[in-house]
Write a protein that holds these residues in place. Structure first.
Motif, PDB file in Angstrom:
ATOM      1  N   LEU A 183     -47.192  49.135   5.034  1.00  0.00           N
ATOM      2  CA  LEU A 183     -46.957  48.594   6.077  1.00  0.00           C
ATOM      3  C   LEU A 183     -47.434  47.171   6.095  1.00  0.00           C
ATOM      4  O   LEU A 183     -48.998  47.110   6.001  1.00  0.00           O
ATOM      5  CB  LEU A 183     -47.668  49.175   7.436  1.00  0.00           C
ATOM      6  CG  LEU A 183     -47.241  50.593   7.490  1.00  0.00           C
ATOM      7  CD1 LEU A 183     -48.011  51.468   8.660  1.00  0.00           C
ATOM      8  CD2 LEU A 183     -45.731  50.899   7.479  1.00  0.00           C
ATOM      9  N   ASP A 184     -46.667  45.788   5.908  1.00  0.00           N
ATOM     10  CA  ASP A 184     -47.237  44.653   5.689  1.00  0.00           C
ATOM     11  C   ASP A 184     -47.520  43.702   6.649  1.00  0.00           C
ATOM     12  O   ASP A 184     -47.137  43.456   7.549  1.00  0.00           O
ATOM     13  CB  ASP A 184     -45.794  44.209   4.744  1.00  0.00           C
ATOM     14  CG  ASP A 184     -46.401  42.927   3.747  1.00  0.00           C
ATOM     15  OD1 ASP A 184     -47.594  42.739   3.573  1.00  0.00           O
ATOM     16  OD2 ASP A 184     -45.420  42.008   3.823  1.00  0.00           O
ATOM     17  N   LEU A 185     -48.822  43.071   6.254  1.00  0.00           N
ATOM     18  CA  LEU A 185     -49.159  41.897   7.148  1.00  0.00           C
ATOM     19  C   LEU A 185     -49.192  40.724   6.417  1.00  0.00           C
ATOM     20  O   LEU A 185     -49.681  39.610   7.049  1.00  0.00           O
ATOM     21  CB  LEU A 185     -50.962  42.233   7.555  1.00  0.00           C
ATOM     22  CG  LEU A 185     -50.853  43.435   8.549  1.00  0.00           C
ATOM     23  CD1 LEU A 185     -52.591  43.651   8.775  1.00  0.00           C
ATOM     24  CD2 LEU A 185     -50.131  43.466   9.928  1.00  0.00           C
ATOM     25  N   GLU A 186     -48.834  40.735   5.158  1.00  0.00           N
ATOM     26  CA  GLU A 186     -48.957  39.584   4.463  1.00  0.00           C
ATOM     27  C   GLU A 186     -47.454  38.680   4.257  1.00  0.00           C
ATOM     28  O   GLU A 186     -47.101  38.067   5.137  1.00  0.00           O
ATOM     29  CB  GLU A 186     -49.342  39.548   2.909  1.00  0.00           C
ATOM     30  CG  GLU A 186     -49.624  38.675   2.262  1.00  0.00           C
ATOM     31  CD  GLU A 186     -49.575  38.689   0.649  1.00  0.00           C
ATOM     32  OE1 GLU A 186     -50.006  37.736   0.087  1.00  0.00           O
ATOM     33  OE2 GLU A 186     -48.830  39.813   0.110  1.00  0.00           O
ATOM     34  N   ASP A 187     -46.611  38.737   3.187  1.00  0.00           N
ATOM     35  CA  ASP A 187     -45.694  37.842   3.038  1.00  0.00           C
ATOM     36  C   ASP A 187     -44.767  37.992   4.027  1.00  0.00           C
ATOM     37  O   ASP A 187     -43.768  37.058   4.251  1.00  0.00           O
ATOM     38  CB  ASP A 187     -45.059  38.297   1.625  1.00  0.00           C
ATOM     39  CG  ASP A 187     -45.777  37.713   0.403  1.00  0.00           C
ATOM     40  OD1 ASP A 187     -46.722  36.985   0.699  1.00  0.00           O
ATOM     41  OD2 ASP A 187     -45.466  38.350  -0.670  1.00  0.00           O
ATOM     42  N   SER A 188     -44.524  39.184   4.713  1.00  0.00           N
ATOM     43  CA  SER A 188     -43.143  39.379   5.745  1.00  0.00           C
ATOM     44  C   SER A 188     -43.487  39.139   6.945  1.00  0.00           C
ATOM     45  O   SER A 188     -42.798  39.045   7.747  1.00  0.00           O
ATOM     46  CB  SER A 188     -42.818  40.961   5.700  1.00  0.00           C
ATOM     47  OG  SER A 188     -43.709  41.808   6.227  1.00  0.00           O
TER      48      SER A 188
END
Length: 289
Positions: free
Chosen positions: A35-40
């Motif tokens: 579950l992404d908080l960075e690039d997306s």
């Protein structure tokens, strides 16, 4: 007997700012989720995404799927808040980009523990720079909490000024260094993403290469890549059958006082038996899902 690690054939990035995507992930045939908080996630959406991802990770909605949170990289304005939120959510792991040294690992572990992360929350370190490749063994050995190395092949190619080409010749040295580091320290290692979601033949070729090199699984950017990834990284029926015959033949040889056996005209030693046990354990773990 060699035991198989938890299956991590397919590891799918899900954008933390997209609630619909987070909900959909609970129905996908994937081994693990990032579950992404960075690039997306755009900068102005990161605070909102942080709360959404923490709630999703703590929800218990994903069944057998391993649930991880990718925080923003050390040195960014969001990193410390991401780590605190992730620690309190208690996912299976926290994925940290741009890990370049063992000191970085130790600082991350200390921050997670200070924020109350449960013992079960591991660290997955993304190695995606030339410096990280040279430090890969030390990074992998820096903490018992660190269980997985994740290749960041896009960032690595950028740093190397390398081209994305079939066969990945410009990246093979780095891929091999990461594999060596993982194997010598007993950690899992995941291949990087394949960028063209429309090119399934290219994706399959790169995924097969990753398995042949020795990777445990591959990170993905689209659900359309799941079927091929799960299939390629799972032992097929022929491999399972041969593994059973290898074990049986070696046990028979051992009972007769011999240290080697022959299967399909090939000599079998203890190292082949260990691999056969690992194949069967992985196959059984996958079937149990």
């Amino acid at each position: 007997m060699t035991t198989a690690p938890r299956p991590r054939r397919s590891v799918l990035y899900m954008p933390g700012s997209n609630q619909r995507a987070l909900d959909k992930a609970a129905s996908l045939p994937v081994d693990a989720l990032i579950l992404d908080l960075e690039d997306s996630v755009a900068p102005d959406a990161k605070a909102d995404a942080r709360g959404r991802v923490a709630a999703a990770a703590a929800s218990g909605a994903y069944g057998y799927r391993e649930v991880t949170i990718r925080v923003n990289a050390p040195g960014t304005p969001w990193h410390a808040d991401d780590l605190r939120a992730a620690a309190q959510a208690g996912p299976d792991a926290v994925v940290v980009p741009k890990v370049d040294s063992p000191d970085t690992v130790r600082r991350i572990v200390a921050a997670l523990e200070a924020a109350g992360a449960p013992d079960r929350t591991a660290v997955w370190a993304m190695i995606e720079t030339p410096e990280a490749m040279f430090e890969a063994r030390a990074i992998a050995a820096a903490s018992a909490r660190l269980t997985v190395l994740v290749m960041g092949t896009n960032d690595l190619a950028k740093e190397l000024r390398a081209e994305h080409v079939p066969g990945r010749a410009p990246l093979l040295t780095a891929l091999s260094l990461a594999l060596l580091a993982a194997r010598v320290t007993g950690k899992v290692v995941l291949d990087g993403v394949y960028n063209d979601v429309r090119d399934l033949p290219g994706f399959e070729a790169e995924t097969l290469q990753a398995r042949q090199l020795g990777f445990d699984g591959k990170t993905l950017i689209h659900p359309g890549q799941l079927e091929a990834c799960n299939r390629i990284f799972a032992p097929d029926a022929t491999e399972v059958d041969r593994s059973r015959r290898v074990i049986a033949a070696f046990e028979e040889a051992t009972s007769q006082g011999r240290g080697v056996a022959t299967v399909d005209g090939r000599m079998i030693e203890n190292l082949h038996v260990e691999q056969a046990h690992r194949v069967l354990a992985l196959s059984e773990a996958i079937a149990g899902r």
